[in-house]
Scaffold this active site. Structure first.
Site, PDB file in Angstrom:
ATOM      1  CG  ASP A  75      -4.939  10.054   6.865  1.00  0.00           C
ATOM      2  OD1 ASP A  75      -4.478  11.187   6.628  1.00  0.00           O
ATOM      3  OD2 ASP A  75      -4.241   9.103   7.255  1.00  0.00           O
ATOM      4  CG  HIS A  76      -7.822  12.976   1.500  1.00  0.00           C
ATOM      5  ND1 HIS A  76      -8.198  13.349   0.234  1.00  0.00           N
ATOM      6  CD2 HIS A  76      -8.223  11.695   1.647  1.00  0.00           C
ATOM      7  CE1 HIS A  76      -8.821  12.346  -0.364  1.00  0.00           C
ATOM      8  NE2 HIS A  76      -8.848  11.339   0.478  1.00  0.00           N
TER       9      HIS A  76
ATOM     10  CB  THR B 114      -3.835   0.615  -2.245  1.00  0.00           C
ATOM     11  OG1 THR B 114      -5.045   0.901  -2.958  1.00  0.00           O
ATOM     12  CG2 THR B 114      -3.804  -0.848  -1.853  1.00  0.00           C
ATOM     13  N   GLY B 115      -4.507   3.844  -1.141  1.00  0.00           N
ATOM     14  CA  GLY B 115      -4.288   5.269  -1.311  1.00  0.00           C
ATOM     15  C   GLY B 115      -4.524   5.796  -2.717  1.00  0.00           C
ATOM     16  CD  GLU B 116      -7.253   8.211  -2.223  1.00  0.00           C
ATOM     17  OE1 GLU B 116      -6.545   8.973  -1.515  1.00  0.00           O
ATOM     18  OE2 GLU B 116      -8.181   7.530  -1.774  1.00  0.00           O
TER      19      GLU B 116
ATOM     20  CG  ASN C 180      -4.421  12.328  -0.424  1.00  0.00           C
ATOM     21  OD1 ASN C 180      -4.637  13.521  -0.287  1.00  0.00           O
ATOM     22  ND2 ASN C 180      -5.376  11.445  -0.673  1.00  0.00           N
TER      23      ASN C 180
ATOM     24  N   GLY D 167     -11.793  -3.858  -5.636  1.00  0.00           N
ATOM     25  CA  GLY D 167     -11.591  -4.925  -6.604  1.00  0.00           C
ATOM     26  C   GLY D 167     -11.404  -6.260  -5.922  1.00  0.00           C
TER      27      GLY D 167
END
Length: 317
Positions: free
Chosen positions: A37-38, A104-106, A109, A173
């Protein structure tokens, strides 16, 4: 023993191609689907990035396999109330065969509306609150919520599945893995790391499902496969947190020279040695994963599915 699924790359293929790959995956013997999903691809060479929820609607009609987003960020670009509606509708259309993978995404996007890109600990707080909101909405009851990061007023989902949509959390992490163990219905990782799996299970994840994914490049010319990976997916080999903080495909393209073809040869399974393909998938099984998804890089999708149907999947328990 794990099940093996296929990972659809929205960044590299058109919607129609993704649907056709899903059909081929089911025919080849894969048991489930992941789909990325981007909003943007990682670089212009990949060249695609369709709206995942429209593609999931098409997939629900094309195949009978379970489908999961890998992964959706329900915190910045899309409000969790809207993400909940999209996920609930997907679950209804797939007759309960949908799972919502979240992370948590980038910045690549999520910054597109001009919002500030928060640090990791804030993004984890936002993700936890978003999950709380979505789970309340999945009940079909009216929701009012005023939290630290989100406000919801008089929201009710009328199209909901019989059972709430399971939410799996991606984490790399310790803090993200701890969140997945504490509030997730499952855990997602892209690395066959048994220590991460152990942390998840001992931290509260217990017997909840653990899913992993990997990318390969099948082809009869190994060096051509190496060049294909280096051209299309060099971003997978970039070090550190660049994948989370760089805001545009052009920024990733500026870092292409940091990744060499030798790095690809060392890190990515390329070519038609079935034993190598089997080994990388078994590494996830050995690390304790319950479901493993594999993506074929490049244009030879039919060759990949024929190869896995006849040479690879029969060797996997």
């Amino acid at each position: 023993m794990p099940e093996y699924g296929y990972f659809l790359a929205s960044e590299e293929h058109s919607p129609a191609a993704l649907v056709e790959q899903a059909r081929m995956a089911e025919q080849a013997g894969f048991r489930a689907l992941w789909i990325s999903d981007h909003y943007h691809p990682w670089n212009d060479a990949q060249g695609q990035s369709a709206f995942v929820w429209s593609v999931i609607g098409a997939l629900s009609e094309a195949v009978s396999l379970p489908i999961e987003t890998a992964v959706t960020c329900p915190t910045v670009r899309m409000h969790p109330a809207v993400t909940a509606q999209a996920a609930a509708t997907s679950a209804v259309m797939t007759e309960g065969r949908f799972r919502l993978g979240v992370g948590t995404g980038e910045a690549l996007n999520e910054h597109i509306l001009g919002d500030r890109w928060p640090p990791t600990h804030v993004r984890l707080e936002m993700l936890e609150e978003a999950i709380q909101v979505m789970r309340r909405l999945f009940t079909g009851e009216e929701v009012n919520h005023r939290g630290t990061h989100y406000t919801v007023e008089n929201a009710r989902l009328y199209t909901v599945p019989d059972e709430p949509v399971p939410i799996d959390i991606s984490g790399f992490g310790p803090k993200a893995i701890s969140l997945a163990a504490r509030v997730g219905d499952g855990y997602i990782s892209m690395m066959p790391d048994d220590e991460m799996v152990t942390q998840f299970r001992k931290g509260g994840g217990g017997a909840k499902p653990v899913s992993g994914g990997t990318k390969v490049c099948y082809g009869t010319d190994r060096e051509e496969c190496v060049r294909t990976v280096h051209r299309l997916w060099y971003n997978e080999l970039l070090p550190g947190e660049m994948g989370q903080v760089l805001p545009s495909p052009q920024h990733f393209e500026q870092l292409h020279e940091l990744v060499t073809e030798d790095m690809v040869r060392e890190k990515v399974v390329c070519g038609d040695d079935a034993d190598q393909h089997v080994a990388v998938l078994k590494s996830y099984a050995d690390a304790g994963f319950d479901r493993v998804y594999v993506n074929q890089i490049g244009p030879d999708q039919q060759g990949f599915f024929d190869f896995y149907r006849t040479k690879v999947l029969p060797q996997l328990p």
